[in-house]
Design a protein around this motif. Structure first.
Motif, PDB file in Angstrom:
ATOM      1  N   ARG A 181      46.874   9.026 -17.031  1.00 36.22           N
ATOM      2  CA  ARG A 181      47.566  10.235 -17.489  1.00 36.22           C
ATOM      3  C   ARG A 181      46.598  11.403 -17.541  1.00 36.22           C
ATOM      4  O   ARG A 181      45.407  11.219 -17.846  1.00 36.22           O
ATOM      5  N   ILE A 182      47.099  12.602 -17.234  1.00 33.96           N
ATOM      6  CA  ILE A 182      46.336  13.839 -17.353  1.00 33.96           C
ATOM      7  C   ILE A 182      47.154  14.803 -18.201  1.00 33.96           C
ATOM      8  O   ILE A 182      48.314  15.083 -17.892  1.00 33.96           O
ATOM      9  N   ARG A 183      46.544  15.314 -19.277  1.00 32.07           N
ATOM     10  CA  ARG A 183      47.243  16.247 -20.159  1.00 32.07           C
ATOM     11  C   ARG A 183      46.301  17.372 -20.585  1.00 32.07           C
ATOM     12  O   ARG A 183      45.197  17.071 -21.026  1.00 32.07           O
ATOM     13  N   PRO A 184      46.747  18.630 -20.448  1.00 36.53           N
ATOM     14  CA  PRO A 184      47.956  19.078 -19.761  1.00 36.53           C
ATOM     15  C   PRO A 184      47.792  18.961 -18.251  1.00 36.53           C
ATOM     16  O   PRO A 184      46.670  18.842 -17.756  1.00 36.53           O
ATOM     17  N   SER A 185      48.873  19.026 -17.542  1.00 40.61           N
ATOM     18  CA  SER A 185      48.834  18.903 -16.084  1.00 40.61           C
ATOM     19  C   SER A 185      48.879  20.255 -15.390  1.00 40.61           C
ATOM     20  O   SER A 185      48.977  20.323 -14.167  1.00 40.61           O
ATOM     21  N   SER A 186      48.780  21.343 -16.176  1.00 34.57           N
ATOM     22  CA  SER A 186      48.761  22.681 -15.578  1.00 34.57           C
ATOM     23  C   SER A 186      47.987  23.620 -16.491  1.00 34.57           C
ATOM     24  O   SER A 186      47.772  23.337 -17.683  1.00 34.57           O
ATOM     25  N   GLY A 187      47.570  24.748 -15.916  1.00 41.29           N
ATOM     26  CA  GLY A 187      46.834  25.734 -16.678  1.00 41.29           C
ATOM     27  C   GLY A 187      46.615  26.975 -15.845  1.00 41.29           C
ATOM     28  O   GLY A 187      46.926  26.997 -14.642  1.00 41.29           O
ATOM     29  N   PRO A 188      46.096  28.060 -16.441  1.00 42.43           N
ATOM     30  CA  PRO A 188      45.878  29.310 -15.704  1.00 42.43           C
ATOM     31  C   PRO A 188      44.849  29.135 -14.597  1.00 42.43           C
ATOM     32  O   PRO A 188      43.753  28.630 -14.832  1.00 42.43           O
ATOM     33  N   ALA A 189      45.213  29.559 -13.381  1.00 46.46           N
ATOM     34  CA  ALA A 189      44.322  29.381 -12.234  1.00 46.46           C
ATOM     35  C   ALA A 189      43.209  30.419 -12.213  1.00 46.46           C
ATOM     36  O   ALA A 189      42.051  30.096 -11.959  1.00 46.46           O
ATOM     37  N   GLU A 190      43.551  31.677 -12.486  1.00 42.35           N
ATOM     38  CA  GLU A 190      42.594  32.764 -12.293  1.00 42.35           C
ATOM     39  C   GLU A 190      41.439  32.726 -13.288  1.00 42.35           C
ATOM     40  O   GLU A 190      40.323  33.123 -12.979  1.00 42.35           O
ATOM     41  N   THR A 191      41.703  32.233 -14.484  1.00 41.95           N
ATOM     42  CA  THR A 191      40.655  32.219 -15.510  1.00 41.95           C
ATOM     43  C   THR A 191      40.064  30.834 -15.740  1.00 41.95           C
ATOM     44  O   THR A 191      38.925  30.711 -16.184  1.00 41.95           O
ATOM     45  N   GLY A 192      40.816  29.772 -15.412  1.00 42.64           N
ATOM     46  CA  GLY A 192      40.340  28.428 -15.693  1.00 42.64           C
ATOM     47  C   GLY A 192      40.200  28.222 -17.194  1.00 42.64           C
ATOM     48  O   GLY A 192      40.840  28.896 -18.012  1.00 42.64           O
ATOM     49  N   GLY A 193      39.363  27.292 -17.581  1.00 37.56           N
ATOM     50  CA  GLY A 193      39.061  27.088 -18.992  1.00 37.56           C
ATOM     51  C   GLY A 193      39.950  26.102 -19.705  1.00 37.56           C
ATOM     52  O   GLY A 193      39.716  25.803 -20.890  1.00 37.56           O
ATOM     53  N   THR A 194      40.971  25.571 -19.039  1.00 37.34           N
ATOM     54  CA  THR A 194      41.840  24.589 -19.692  1.00 37.34           C
ATOM     55  C   THR A 194      41.074  23.292 -19.928  1.00 37.34           C
ATOM     56  O   THR A 194      40.461  22.742 -19.003  1.00 37.34           O
ATOM     57  N   SER A 225      36.002   8.207 -25.270  1.00 38.47           N
ATOM     58  CA  SER A 225      36.048   6.761 -25.486  1.00 38.47           C
ATOM     59  C   SER A 225      36.179   6.094 -24.122  1.00 38.47           C
ATOM     60  O   SER A 225      36.233   6.770 -23.092  1.00 38.47           O
ATOM     61  N   ASN A 226      36.246   4.783 -24.118  1.00 37.70           N
ATOM     62  CA  ASN A 226      36.443   4.069 -22.854  1.00 37.70           C
ATOM     63  C   ASN A 226      37.807   4.377 -22.240  1.00 37.70           C
ATOM     64  O   ASN A 226      38.057   4.027 -21.079  1.00 37.70           O
ATOM     65  N   GLU A 227      38.664   5.041 -23.005  1.00 35.47           N
ATOM     66  CA  GLU A 227      40.018   5.316 -22.539  1.00 35.47           C
ATOM     67  C   GLU A 227      40.319   6.801 -22.409  1.00 35.47           C
ATOM     68  O   GLU A 227      41.440   7.174 -22.073  1.00 35.47           O
ATOM     69  N   ALA A 228      39.320   7.672 -22.652  1.00 38.07           N
ATOM     70  CA  ALA A 228      39.598   9.108 -22.571  1.00 38.07           C
ATOM     71  C   ALA A 228      38.330   9.916 -22.322  1.00 38.07           C
ATOM     72  O   ALA A 228      37.273   9.622 -22.895  1.00 38.07           O
ATOM     73  N   ILE A 229      38.432  10.927 -21.447  1.00 33.20           N
ATOM     74  CA  ILE A 229      37.381  11.911 -21.241  1.00 33.20           C
ATOM     75  C   ILE A 229      38.032  13.291 -21.165  1.00 33.20           C
ATOM     76  O   ILE A 229      39.235  13.409 -20.933  1.00 33.20           O
ATOM     77  N   ILE A 230      37.226  14.328 -21.366  1.00 32.66           N
ATOM     78  CA  ILE A 230      37.715  15.699 -21.297  1.00 32.66           C
ATOM     79  C   ILE A 230      36.875  16.474 -20.288  1.00 32.66           C
ATOM     80  O   ILE A 230      35.649  16.372 -20.273  1.00 32.66           O
ATOM     81  N   CYS A 231      37.550  17.256 -19.438  1.00 34.62           N
ATOM     82  CA  CYS A 231      36.871  18.118 -18.484  1.00 34.62           C
ATOM     83  C   CYS A 231      37.512  19.504 -18.532  1.00 34.62           C
ATOM     84  O   CYS A 231      38.739  19.630 -18.679  1.00 34.62           O
ATOM     85  N   GLU A 232      36.680  20.546 -18.382  1.00 36.42           N
ATOM     86  CA  GLU A 232      37.184  21.919 -18.387  1.00 36.42           C
ATOM     87  C   GLU A 232      37.527  22.347 -16.969  1.00 36.42           C
ATOM     88  O   GLU A 232      36.664  22.343 -16.074  1.00 36.42           O
ATOM     89  N   ALA A 233      38.774  22.729 -16.743  1.00 33.55           N
ATOM     90  CA  ALA A 233      39.219  23.137 -15.411  1.00 33.55           C
ATOM     91  C   ALA A 233      38.556  24.463 -15.020  1.00 33.55           C
ATOM     92  O   ALA A 233      38.510  25.397 -15.819  1.00 33.55           O
ATOM     93  N   PRO A 234      38.033  24.557 -13.802  1.00 34.89           N
ATOM     94  CA  PRO A 234      37.400  25.792 -13.350  1.00 34.89           C
ATOM     95  C   PRO A 234      38.428  26.801 -12.825  1.00 34.89           C
ATOM     96  O   PRO A 234      39.626  26.490 -12.745  1.00 34.89           O
ATOM     97  N   GLU A 235      37.971  27.997 -12.480  1.00 34.35           N
ATOM     98  CA  GLU A 235      38.837  28.976 -11.827  1.00 34.35           C
ATOM     99  C   GLU A 235      39.234  28.438 -10.448  1.00 34.35           C
ATOM    100  O   GLU A 235      38.387  27.911  -9.719  1.00 34.35           O
ATOM    101  N   MET A 236      40.508  28.587 -10.099  1.00 29.42           N
ATOM    102  CA  MET A 236      40.991  28.051  -8.829  1.00 29.42           C
ATOM    103  C   MET A 236      42.121  28.908  -8.298  1.00 29.42           C
ATOM    104  O   MET A 236      42.683  29.754  -9.015  1.00 29.42           O
ATOM    105  N   TYR A 237      42.485  28.691  -7.038  1.00 32.63           N
ATOM    106  CA  TYR A 237      43.677  29.328  -6.492  1.00 32.63           C
ATOM    107  C   TYR A 237      44.907  28.668  -7.102  1.00 32.63           C
ATOM    108  O   TYR A 237      44.899  27.470  -7.396  1.00 32.63           O
TER     109      TYR A 237
END
Length: 258
Positions: A181-194, A225-237
């Motif tokens: 699972r990925i949550r959230p599955s969307s975010g602002p493209a121009e600024t990133g940061g989600t 944990s072994n069941e979760a990680i967090i990554c910050e989404a970059p700026e994208m198209y």
């Protein structure tokens, strides 16, 4: 007496070296090998075949090798030297990979030694070494074999398929991660940061943990944990982008979040 064949011609102190040719031993004769100025006893293995153990050497490099029989030195036809290699292995990267195998491990070692590396050993499993235009002259690559279970194994290299060294370098196998699972599955493209949370199984707490969004270079992951990680989404198209995760910074496991 004559010597027509030597194998291997490269190795370390303690390497068993086979010499073949017209060699025989009588009750009154002793047979020796000379590695440069160092003389060692030769053991007759069978008719026309002897074995000598390479003695210690002060430095890496080639030394002449000769058979001494009945007090007479006999040089082989070709090759005429045994080459001691520099056995100092400087670094391997990455130091961990999936049990599925296939991780391309870059071995950094002396340039002359790198030219002669033929194999790597991951625990008891052997992999053939190869080069690439993308690595330096003092490096070779070995792909990790599959492993039956996760765990740490000793990593070694060889120049002749006989001697493997060193004894103090390790490679860790981990279970193949799975993202569910990925949550959230969307975010602002121009600024990133989600801040995107990836949930699943077998996430290893690794300093090389990272995510990749589309074709954008990897971003560092935060292990929860072994069941979760967090990554910050970059700026994208704007649009849908594949999300990938890597435990070792090299091998990415792809999936598409929904």
């Amino acid at each position: 007496f004559s010597v027509n064949y030597i194998v291997p011609t490269i190795g370390l102190e303690g390497t068993p070296v086979i010499l073949k040719g017209n060699i025989h031993q009588t009750p009154s004769s002793d047979i020796f090998c000379a590695f440069g100025n160092v003389i060692v006893i030769a053991n007759m293995l069978e008719k026309n075949t002897v074995q000598c153990i390479a003695p210690p050497a002060h430095t890496a490099g080639a030394v002449s090798i000769e058979l001494i029989a009945d007090g007479i030195s006999i040089a082989p036809h070709s090759p005429k030297n045994f080459t001691y290699i520099d056995s100092s292995l400087q670094y391997i990267y990455p130091k961990l990979g999936s049990v599925f195998g296939g991780t391309q491990v870059v071995v950094t070692i002396g340039t002359e030694t790198a030219k002669n590396i033929t194999h790597c050993k991951f625990g008891q499993h052997i992999s053939t070494a190869f080069t690439s235009p993308n690595i330096n002259d003092d490096q070779v690559i070995c792909a990790s074999p599959r492993a039956s279970i996760p765990g740490t194994v000793i990593f070694k290299v060889s120049t002749n398929g006989i001697d493997y060294w060193p004894e103090n370098v390790y490679f860790r196998y981990f279970s193949q991660p799975r993202v569910e699972r990925i949550r959230p599955s969307s975010g602002p493209a121009e600024t990133g940061g989600t801040m995107v949370t990836l949930q699943g199984l077998y996430f290893l707490d690794s300093p090389d943990l990272m995510c990749r969004f589309g074709k954008v270079g990897g971003v560092n992951g935060i292990w929860i944990s072994n069941e979760a990680i967090i990554c910050e989404a970059p700026e994208m198209y704007p649009g849908d982008h594949e999300v990938e995760v890597s435990i070792n910074g090299i091998d990415f496991i792809s999936f598409i979040g929904t």
